[in-house]
Design a protein around this motif. Structure first.
Motif, PDB file in Angstrom:
ATOM      1  N   MET A  64       0.824  -1.205   0.000  1.00  0.00           N
ATOM      2  CA  MET A  64       0.000   0.000   0.000  1.00  0.00           C
ATOM      3  C   MET A  64       0.858   1.255   0.000  1.00  0.00           C
ATOM      4  SD  MET A  64      -3.020  -1.115   2.656  1.00  0.00           S
ATOM      5  CE  MET A  64      -3.584   0.577   2.835  1.00  0.00           C
ATOM      6  N   SER A  65       1.953   1.217   0.738  1.00  0.00           N
ATOM      7  CA  SER A  65       2.854   2.370   0.780  1.00  0.00           C
ATOM      8  C   SER A  65       3.443   2.648  -0.594  1.00  0.00           C
ATOM      9  CB  SER A  65       3.970   2.115   1.794  1.00  0.00           C
ATOM     10  OG  SER A  65       4.888   3.191   1.810  1.00  0.00           O
ATOM     11  N   THR A  66       3.873   1.583  -1.280  1.00  0.00           N
ATOM     12  CA  THR A  66       4.436   1.739  -2.624  1.00  0.00           C
ATOM     13  C   THR A  66       3.390   2.260  -3.599  1.00  0.00           C
ATOM     14  OG1 THR A  66       5.989  -0.078  -2.221  1.00  0.00           O
ATOM     15  CG2 THR A  66       5.589   0.542  -4.509  1.00  0.00           C
ATOM     16  N   GLU A  67       2.199   1.653  -3.551  1.00  0.00           N
ATOM     17  CA  GLU A  67       1.128   2.066  -4.458  1.00  0.00           C
ATOM     18  C   GLU A  67       0.700   3.513  -4.193  1.00  0.00           C
ATOM     19  OE1 GLU A  67      -0.063   0.450  -6.994  1.00  0.00           O
ATOM     20  OE2 GLU A  67       1.135  -1.343  -6.651  1.00  0.00           O
ATOM     21  N   THR A  68       0.656   3.889  -2.918  1.00  0.00           N
ATOM     22  CA  THR A  68       0.258   5.258  -2.567  1.00  0.00           C
ATOM     23  C   THR A  68       1.267   6.268  -3.087  1.00  0.00           C
ATOM     24  OG1 THR A  68      -0.848   4.463  -0.562  1.00  0.00           O
ATOM     25  CG2 THR A  68      -0.312   6.796  -0.662  1.00  0.00           C
ATOM     26  N   THR A  69       2.545   5.938  -2.963  1.00  0.00           N
ATOM     27  CA  THR A  69       3.589   6.832  -3.475  1.00  0.00           C
ATOM     28  C   THR A  69       3.465   7.010  -4.982  1.00  0.00           C
ATOM     29  OG1 THR A  69       5.098   6.152  -1.708  1.00  0.00           O
ATOM     30  CG2 THR A  69       6.072   7.202  -3.642  1.00  0.00           C
ATOM     31  N   PHE A  74       1.472   9.997  -9.971  1.00  0.00           N
ATOM     32  CA  PHE A  74       0.588  10.047 -11.143  1.00  0.00           C
ATOM     33  C   PHE A  74      -0.424  11.188 -11.034  1.00  0.00           C
ATOM     34  CE2 PHE A  74       1.694   5.450 -11.897  1.00  0.00           C
ATOM     35  CZ  PHE A  74       2.271   5.664 -13.140  1.00  0.00           C
ATOM     36  N   LEU A  75      -0.958  11.412  -9.842  1.00  0.00           N
ATOM     37  CA  LEU A  75      -1.914  12.501  -9.655  1.00  0.00           C
ATOM     38  C   LEU A  75      -1.255  13.854  -9.907  1.00  0.00           C
ATOM     39  CD1 LEU A  75      -3.826  11.279  -6.466  1.00  0.00           C
ATOM     40  CD2 LEU A  75      -4.711  11.402  -8.800  1.00  0.00           C
ATOM     41  N   LYS A  76      -0.026  14.001  -9.447  1.00  0.00           N
ATOM     42  CA  LYS A  76       0.710  15.242  -9.687  1.00  0.00           C
ATOM     43  C   LYS A  76       0.943  15.447 -11.177  1.00  0.00           C
ATOM     44  CE  LYS A  76       5.061  17.576  -8.604  1.00  0.00           C
ATOM     45  NZ  LYS A  76       6.373  17.467  -7.889  1.00  0.00           N
ATOM     46  N   LYS A  77       1.351  14.386 -11.864  1.00  0.00           N
ATOM     47  CA  LYS A  77       1.585  14.471 -13.307  1.00  0.00           C
ATOM     48  C   LYS A  77       0.286  14.755 -14.044  1.00  0.00           C
ATOM     49  CE  LYS A  77       4.288  14.143 -16.878  1.00  0.00           C
ATOM     50  NZ  LYS A  77       5.378  15.120 -17.102  1.00  0.00           N
ATOM     51  N   GLU A  78      -0.804  14.177 -13.574  1.00  0.00           N
ATOM     52  CA  GLU A  78      -2.107  14.400 -14.200  1.00  0.00           C
ATOM     53  C   GLU A  78      -2.508  15.867 -14.106  1.00  0.00           C
ATOM     54  OE1 GLU A  78      -6.062  11.756 -14.138  1.00  0.00           O
ATOM     55  OE2 GLU A  78      -5.670  12.776 -12.240  1.00  0.00           O
ATOM     56  N   ARG A  79      -2.301  16.476 -12.942  1.00  0.00           N
ATOM     57  CA  ARG A  79      -2.624  17.897 -12.775  1.00  0.00           C
ATOM     58  C   ARG A  79      -1.765  18.768 -13.685  1.00  0.00           C
ATOM     59  NH1 ARG A  79      -2.950  16.219  -7.282  1.00  0.00           N
ATOM     60  NH2 ARG A  79      -0.791  16.856  -6.932  1.00  0.00           N
ATOM     61  N   GLU A  80      -0.483  18.425 -13.781  1.00  0.00           N
ATOM     62  CA  GLU A  80       0.418  19.204 -14.630  1.00  0.00           C
ATOM     63  C   GLU A  80       0.006  19.113 -16.099  1.00  0.00           C
ATOM     64  OE1 GLU A  80       4.229  17.598 -13.805  1.00  0.00           O
ATOM     65  OE2 GLU A  80       4.454  18.608 -11.861  1.00  0.00           O
ATOM     66  N   LEU A  81      -0.314  17.903 -16.563  1.00  0.00           N
ATOM     67  CA  LEU A  81      -0.711  17.719 -17.955  1.00  0.00           C
ATOM     68  C   LEU A  81      -2.044  18.405 -18.252  1.00  0.00           C
ATOM     69  CD1 LEU A  81       0.283  13.985 -18.504  1.00  0.00           C
ATOM     70  CD2 LEU A  81       1.349  15.994 -19.531  1.00  0.00           C
ATOM     71  N   THR A  82      -2.970  18.341 -17.300  1.00  0.00           N
ATOM     72  CA  THR A  82      -4.260  19.002 -17.493  1.00  0.00           C
ATOM     73  C   THR A  82      -4.084  20.503 -17.650  1.00  0.00           C
ATOM     74  OG1 THR A  82      -5.392  17.289 -16.196  1.00  0.00           O
ATOM     75  CG2 THR A  82      -6.541  19.384 -16.488  1.00  0.00           C
ATOM     76  N   LYS A  83      -3.241  21.088 -16.807  1.00  0.00           N
ATOM     77  CA  LYS A  83      -2.980  22.527 -16.894  1.00  0.00           C
ATOM     78  C   LYS A  83      -2.289  22.882 -18.208  1.00  0.00           C
ATOM     79  CE  LYS A  83      -0.840  26.349 -14.365  1.00  0.00           C
ATOM     80  NZ  LYS A  83      -0.063  26.729 -13.147  1.00  0.00           N
ATOM     81  N   GLU A  84      -1.336  22.052 -18.621  1.00  0.00           N
ATOM     82  CA  GLU A  84      -0.613  22.309 -19.869  1.00  0.00           C
ATOM     83  C   GLU A  84      -1.548  22.211 -21.074  1.00  0.00           C
ATOM     84  OE1 GLU A  84       3.306  20.609 -22.306  1.00  0.00           O
ATOM     85  OE2 GLU A  84       2.759  19.793 -20.342  1.00  0.00           O
ATOM     86  N   LEU A  85      -2.400  21.191 -21.087  1.00  0.00           N
ATOM     87  CA  LEU A  85      -3.359  21.039 -22.182  1.00  0.00           C
ATOM     88  C   LEU A  85      -4.327  22.218 -22.237  1.00  0.00           C
ATOM     89  CD1 LEU A  85      -4.190  17.227 -21.968  1.00  0.00           C
ATOM     90  CD2 LEU A  85      -3.018  18.406 -23.832  1.00  0.00           C
ATOM     91  N   TYR A  86      -4.727  22.685 -21.067  1.00  0.00           N
ATOM     92  CA  TYR A  86      -5.626  23.844 -21.017  1.00  0.00           C
ATOM     93  C   TYR A  86      -4.968  25.068 -21.659  1.00  0.00           C
ATOM     94  CZ  TYR A  86      -7.446  28.131 -18.961  1.00  0.00           C
ATOM     95  OH  TYR A  86      -7.900  29.412 -18.772  1.00  0.00           O
ATOM     96  N   CYS A  87      -3.710  25.317 -21.319  1.00  0.00           N
ATOM     97  CA  CYS A  87      -3.002  26.480 -21.876  1.00  0.00           C
ATOM     98  C   CYS A  87      -2.866  26.368 -23.392  1.00  0.00           C
ATOM     99  CB  CYS A  87      -1.630  26.610 -21.222  1.00  0.00           C
ATOM    100  SG  CYS A  87      -1.678  27.015 -19.459  1.00  0.00           S
ATOM    101  N   ILE A  88      -2.542  25.164 -23.877  1.00  0.00           N
ATOM    102  CA  ILE A  88      -2.406  24.964 -25.324  1.00  0.00           C
ATOM    103  C   ILE A  88      -3.750  25.166 -26.020  1.00  0.00           C
ATOM    104  CG2 ILE A  88      -1.878  23.273 -27.116  1.00  0.00           C
ATOM    105  CD1 ILE A  88       0.126  22.020 -25.162  1.00  0.00           C
ATOM    106  N   LEU A  89      -4.794  24.553 -25.467  1.00  0.00           N
ATOM    107  CA  LEU A  89      -6.122  24.661 -26.071  1.00  0.00           C
ATOM    108  C   LEU A  89      -6.611  26.103 -26.066  1.00  0.00           C
ATOM    109  CD1 LEU A  89      -8.629  23.258 -27.233  1.00  0.00           C
ATOM    110  CD2 LEU A  89      -9.446  22.965 -24.888  1.00  0.00           C
ATOM    111  N   ARG A  90      -6.363  26.808 -24.982  1.00  0.00           N
ATOM    112  CA  ARG A  90      -6.785  28.207 -24.896  1.00  0.00           C
ATOM    113  C   ARG A  90      -6.125  29.040 -25.995  1.00  0.00           C
ATOM    114  NH1 ARG A  90      -5.059  32.943 -22.538  1.00  0.00           N
ATOM    115  NH2 ARG A  90      -6.725  34.335 -21.809  1.00  0.00           N
TER     116      ARG A  90
END
Length: 218
Positions: A64-69, A74-90
């Motif tokens: 669980m510790s490994t999976e949580t890390t 992945f969640l951090k990368k997901e937020r970064e990609l979402t923000k980047e895609l938003y800027c490109i699309l805008r």
């Protein structure tokens, strides 16, 4: 042995049947030692089970510790990609000056909305029953909503880009034609010279021959 002896076996003072071949008391009660053995066995099995549970629990906690890390990464990368895609699309939408209507049934989390629109600033405008309106940047919605919106608008965005390309292509063709015509006119007005003279418009709008090695008099 007589029937009376069989019917009335000898008993000791404590009420236990006396063995025929021995003077020692004889009893049919084996429950006490068997119960002790059973309890000892149960206790041993219980200790083994506890050890197994503790071992399995430690393995699960490590996993669980490994999976949580990894999940956090992945969640951090997901937020970064979402923000980047938003800027490109805008940037694309602002350049194309276009917006898109998004069918509510295509976005599960917003399926009860009356109307969904992605405007030229990449703001997702959601109109709810009762004319309640929510408007915020696409990047502020969950990744599920972002992906659903992108999946919906991409076919329409392709059409817009293709139409813009065709329009630009026609303008380029027209500009190329104008350039060729003007080049032809330039050649028609120029007079050949062996001394390296060329046409230079004077202040009165008339062409004056000057040497290519001299500057026109201002």
């Amino acid at each position: 042995m007589t029937e009376d002896a069989e019917a009335n076996p000898k008993m000791d003072l404590e009420g236990n049947q006396v063995c025929k071949s021995s003077s020692f008391p004889y009893t049919n009660d084996y429950s006490a030692p068997q119960q002790f053995h059973r309890e000892a066995s149960d206790q041993g099995q219980h200790e083994v089970k506890v050890e197994e549970i503790e071992s399995k629990l430690c393995e699960l906690l490590d996993a669980m510790s490994t999976e949580t890390t990894e999940l956090g990464e992945f969640l951090k990368k997901e937020r970064e990609l979402t923000k980047e895609l938003y800027c490109i699309l805008r940037g694309i939408l602002v350049h194309l000056k276009t917006s898109f209507n998004v069918p509510a049934e295509n976005v599960t989390k917003l399926r009860y909305a009356n109307q969904i629109k992605l405007d030229t600033e990449a703001q997702l405008v959601v109109v709810w029953p009762g004319n309640k309106v929510d408007s915020k940047p696409l990047k502020d919605y969950s990744p599920d909503v972002v992906l659903a919106v992108l999946w919906t608008i991409f076919p329409e965005l392709e059409k817009v880009i293709k139409a813009r390309k065709e329009k630009t292509k026609k303008r380029v063709g027209l500009l190329e034609r104008i350039r060729r015509q003007m080049t032809t006119l330039q050649k028609a007005f120029a007079e050949p010279s062996n001394e390296g003279f060329k046409l230079v418009p004077d202040e009165g709008g008339e062409n004056t021959h000057v040497s290519s090695t001299q500057k026109p008099i201002s």
